[in-house]
Scaffold this motif. Structure first.
Motif, PDB file in Angstrom:
ATOM      1  N   CYS A 201       0.771  -1.130   0.102  1.00 47.90           N
ATOM      2  CA  CYS A 201       0.057  -0.139   0.192  1.00 47.90           C
ATOM      3  C   CYS A 201       0.917   1.282   0.057  1.00 47.90           C
ATOM      4  CB  CYS A 201      -1.042  -0.026   1.203  1.00 47.90           C
ATOM      5  SG  CYS A 201      -1.955  -1.336   1.204  1.00 47.90           S
ATOM      6  N   ILE A 202       0.568   2.297  -0.995  1.00 44.77           N
ATOM      7  CA  ILE A 202       1.477   3.358  -1.146  1.00 44.77           C
ATOM      8  C   ILE A 202       0.929   4.224  -0.180  1.00 44.77           C
ATOM      9  CG2 ILE A 202       2.003   5.016  -2.697  1.00 44.77           C
ATOM     10  CD1 ILE A 202       3.606   2.536  -3.143  1.00 44.77           C
ATOM     11  N   SER A 203       1.541   5.142   0.725  1.00 50.55           N
ATOM     12  CA  SER A 203       0.756   6.015   1.673  1.00 50.55           C
ATOM     13  C   SER A 203       1.456   7.455   1.359  1.00 50.55           C
ATOM     14  CB  SER A 203       1.030   5.558   2.857  1.00 50.55           C
ATOM     15  OG  SER A 203       0.529   6.630   3.835  1.00 50.55           O
ATOM     16  N   ARG A 204       0.711   8.279   1.012  1.00 54.66           N
ATOM     17  CA  ARG A 204       1.276   9.668   0.873  1.00 54.66           C
ATOM     18  C   ARG A 204       0.246  10.436   1.709  1.00 54.66           C
ATOM     19  NH1 ARG A 204       4.239  10.972  -3.974  1.00 54.66           N
ATOM     20  NH2 ARG A 204       3.957   9.488  -5.388  1.00 54.66           N
ATOM     21  N   PRO A 205       0.636  11.763   2.291  1.00 60.58           N
ATOM     22  CA  PRO A 205       0.027  12.675   2.943  1.00 60.58           C
ATOM     23  C   PRO A 205      -1.316  13.303   2.055  1.00 60.58           C
ATOM     24  CG  PRO A 205       2.322  13.349   2.886  1.00 60.58           C
ATOM     25  CD  PRO A 205       2.127  12.276   1.972  1.00 60.58           C
ATOM     26  N   PHE A 206      -2.368  13.445   3.085  1.00 57.15           N
ATOM     27  CA  PHE A 206      -3.651  13.698   2.345  1.00 57.15           C
ATOM     28  C   PHE A 206      -3.584  15.250   1.477  1.00 57.15           C
ATOM     29  CE2 PHE A 206      -7.567  16.091   2.285  1.00 57.15           C
ATOM     30  CZ  PHE A 206      -8.549  15.242   2.031  1.00 57.15           C
ATOM     31  N   THR A 207      -2.733  16.120   2.028  1.00 51.06           N
ATOM     32  CA  THR A 207      -2.603  17.088   1.120  1.00 51.06           C
ATOM     33  C   THR A 207      -1.853  17.160  -0.171  1.00 51.06           C
ATOM     34  OG1 THR A 207      -0.383  17.728   2.589  1.00 51.06           O
ATOM     35  CG2 THR A 207      -2.513  18.694   3.167  1.00 51.06           C
ATOM     36  N   GLU A 208      -0.935  16.144  -0.061  1.00 49.56           N
ATOM     37  CA  GLU A 208      -0.323  15.893  -1.473  1.00 49.56           C
ATOM     38  C   GLU A 208      -1.179  15.231  -2.326  1.00 49.56           C
ATOM     39  OE1 GLU A 208       3.758  13.374  -2.981  1.00 49.56           O
ATOM     40  OE2 GLU A 208       3.629  14.137  -0.875  1.00 49.56           O
ATOM     41  N   LEU A 210      -4.357  15.548  -2.563  1.00 53.10           N
ATOM     42  CA  LEU A 210      -5.453  16.393  -2.927  1.00 53.10           C
ATOM     43  C   LEU A 210      -4.948  17.300  -3.925  1.00 53.10           C
ATOM     44  CD1 LEU A 210      -8.214  17.691  -2.208  1.00 53.10           C
ATOM     45  CD2 LEU A 210      -7.028  19.350  -0.541  1.00 53.10           C
ATOM     46  N   GLU A 211      -3.444  17.689  -3.771  1.00 55.64           N
ATOM     47  CA  GLU A 211      -2.958  18.403  -4.878  1.00 55.64           C
ATOM     48  C   GLU A 211      -2.730  17.885  -6.099  1.00 55.64           C
ATOM     49  OE1 GLU A 211       0.919  19.534  -3.440  1.00 55.64           O
ATOM     50  OE2 GLU A 211      -0.014  21.101  -1.958  1.00 55.64           O
ATOM     51  N   TYR A 253     -11.824  24.126  -7.406  1.00 59.20           N
ATOM     52  CA  TYR A 253     -11.666  22.546  -7.398  1.00 59.20           C
ATOM     53  C   TYR A 253     -10.952  21.909  -6.247  1.00 59.20           C
ATOM     54  CZ  TYR A 253     -12.158  24.094 -12.357  1.00 59.20           C
ATOM     55  OH  TYR A 253     -12.399  24.710 -13.334  1.00 59.20           O
ATOM     56  N   GLU A 254     -10.128  22.562  -5.423  1.00 61.04           N
ATOM     57  CA  GLU A 254      -9.537  21.933  -4.181  1.00 61.04           C
ATOM     58  C   GLU A 254     -10.829  21.447  -3.329  1.00 61.04           C
ATOM     59  OE1 GLU A 254      -6.694  23.026  -0.725  1.00 61.04           O
ATOM     60  OE2 GLU A 254      -6.068  23.537  -2.560  1.00 61.04           O
ATOM     61  N   GLU A 255     -11.723  22.209  -3.027  1.00 57.92           N
ATOM     62  CA  GLU A 255     -12.778  22.055  -2.291  1.00 57.92           C
ATOM     63  C   GLU A 255     -13.737  20.887  -2.652  1.00 57.92           C
ATOM     64  OE1 GLU A 255     -17.088  24.177  -0.725  1.00 57.92           O
ATOM     65  OE2 GLU A 255     -15.129  25.454  -1.336  1.00 57.92           O
ATOM     66  N   ALA A 256     -13.887  20.944  -4.103  1.00 59.95           N
ATOM     67  CA  ALA A 256     -14.612  19.463  -4.695  1.00 59.95           C
ATOM     68  C   ALA A 256     -13.743  18.346  -4.564  1.00 59.95           C
ATOM     69  CB  ALA A 256     -14.891  20.044  -6.194  1.00 59.95           C
ATOM     70  N   ALA A 257     -12.359  18.452  -4.955  1.00 59.72           N
ATOM     71  CA  ALA A 257     -11.618  17.244  -4.700  1.00 59.72           C
ATOM     72  C   ALA A 257     -11.573  16.795  -3.302  1.00 59.72           C
ATOM     73  CB  ALA A 257     -10.133  17.605  -5.374  1.00 59.72           C
ATOM     74  N   GLU A 258     -11.641  17.750  -2.288  1.00 55.79           N
ATOM     75  CA  GLU A 258     -11.510  17.141  -0.846  1.00 55.79           C
ATOM     76  C   GLU A 258     -12.639  16.344  -0.481  1.00 55.79           C
ATOM     77  OE1 GLU A 258     -10.615  19.015   3.502  1.00 55.79           O
ATOM     78  OE2 GLU A 258     -10.527  20.507   1.630  1.00 55.79           O
TER      79      GLU A 258
END
Length: 307
Positions: A201-208, A210-211, A253-258
């Motif tokens: 399982c690849i784990s990346r931070p949520f913010t990354e 999201l970007e 778009y960030e709000e929708a993607a979140e």
């Protein structure tokens, strides 16, 4: 492809065969194709300048055998599929039963699994890129930016072409998928192998993550994104769905993607709970700059060859 008859001609020959027998059907077929023989040779040479060609019938072999004689006479090297297309299809489906040393690459939405899969390929690792073959990225948003999906049969044939190049004694990386990718179904025998294979399982931070999603989907027109979110209304709930649609139309778009990402993270968590019978390892990536693909390759080989 060089079809010998169109659908109407094929139906007519079949009718003659049923009512008047094989000889009459053969004569009719020769009458139809006779004036086209020169064009068949020209087309074959255009398709295959190296003058090598593969011929097949549905099953019988009469038509492909006749064309093989024609093309051979014209100086081409011909191969006829024994048993026709039906035999080929049986072989394709049986091939998916071949045991492979699979390593399933999982991770939350936006973790960059497909990108990592291609990095593995560039390092000489064997991969099976299901999403590329299916022309779909798997999620509700998976058709965006993709060509139309092939038919189920063509998908299996294309998958076989990738499958047959794999060496069964070496690791094969494959992205974690459900049994369906868009409208297509994975061969059951392959999916069963995936379910039993070790999962990284690849784990990346949520913010990354999201970007990454914003970069990928912000170029999509509002109508397409709106349609996808409307399709998720039962899963997101009407309030969240409307918030996402409003955000899209306002360019947020960030709000929708979140909103989408929170939903898919919950789905992923539930899916992972069902895979506790598999060997599961988590590979953490804080940022792309610190990511060493060789560390992932080493982990994969440890999982495969320690069993």
């Amino acid at each position: 492809q060089i079809p010998l008859f169109d659908n109407n001609e094929r139906a007519l020959i079949g009718k003659v065969y049923a009512h008047n027998g094989s000889d009459a059907a053969v004569l009719l077929g020769m009458e139809i194709v006779g004036p086209r023989l020169k064009s068949y040779i020209e087309k074959a040479r255009e398709i295959s300048p190296e003058r090598k060609i593969i011929l097949y019938c549905w099953r019988g072999g009469m038509r492909s055998g006749s064309l093989a004689w024609l093309f051979s006479t014209a100086g081409m090297q011909c191969y006829v599929v024994e048993g026709g297309y039906k035999a080929y299809r049986r072989y394709v489906l049986e091939k998916f039963r071949t045991p492979l040393k699979l390593i399933v690459l999982g991770g939350e939405t936006g973790a960059g699994k497909t990108e990592i899969l291609r990095m593995l390929a560039s390092e000489g690792e064997q991969i099976l890129d299901l999403e590329a073959i299916a022309c779909h990225k798997g999620s509700a948003f998976g058709a965006i930016g993709q060509p139309g999906q092939p038919t189920q049969e063509q998908f299996e044939n294309n998958l076989f072409e990738a499958f047959r190049t794999l060496k069964p004694d070496k690791p094969v990386w494959i992205e974690n998928e459900s049994i369906t990718i868009g409208k297509l179904f994975l061969p059951r025998s392959l999916f069963d192998q995936m379910e039993k294979a070790p999962l990284v399982c690849i784990s990346r931070p949520f913010t990354e993550r999201l970007e990454r999603l914003v970069r990928e989907y912000a170029i999509t027109d509002h109508e397409t994104l709106t349609a996808v979110f409307r399709g998720l209304i039962r899963r997101l709930g009407s309030e969240k769905c409307q918030q996402a649609i409003t955000a899209v139309h306002e360019g947020k778009y960030e709000e929708a993607a979140e909103i989408a990402l929170h939903y898919y993270d919950k789905v992923y968590s539930r899916q992972l709970d069902k895979k506790q019978h598999q060997i599961i390892k988590t590979f953490y990536i804080d940022n792309t700059l610190n990511f060493n693909i060789q560390d992932l390759i080493t982990l994969g080989k440890e999982l495969i060859f320690s069993n």
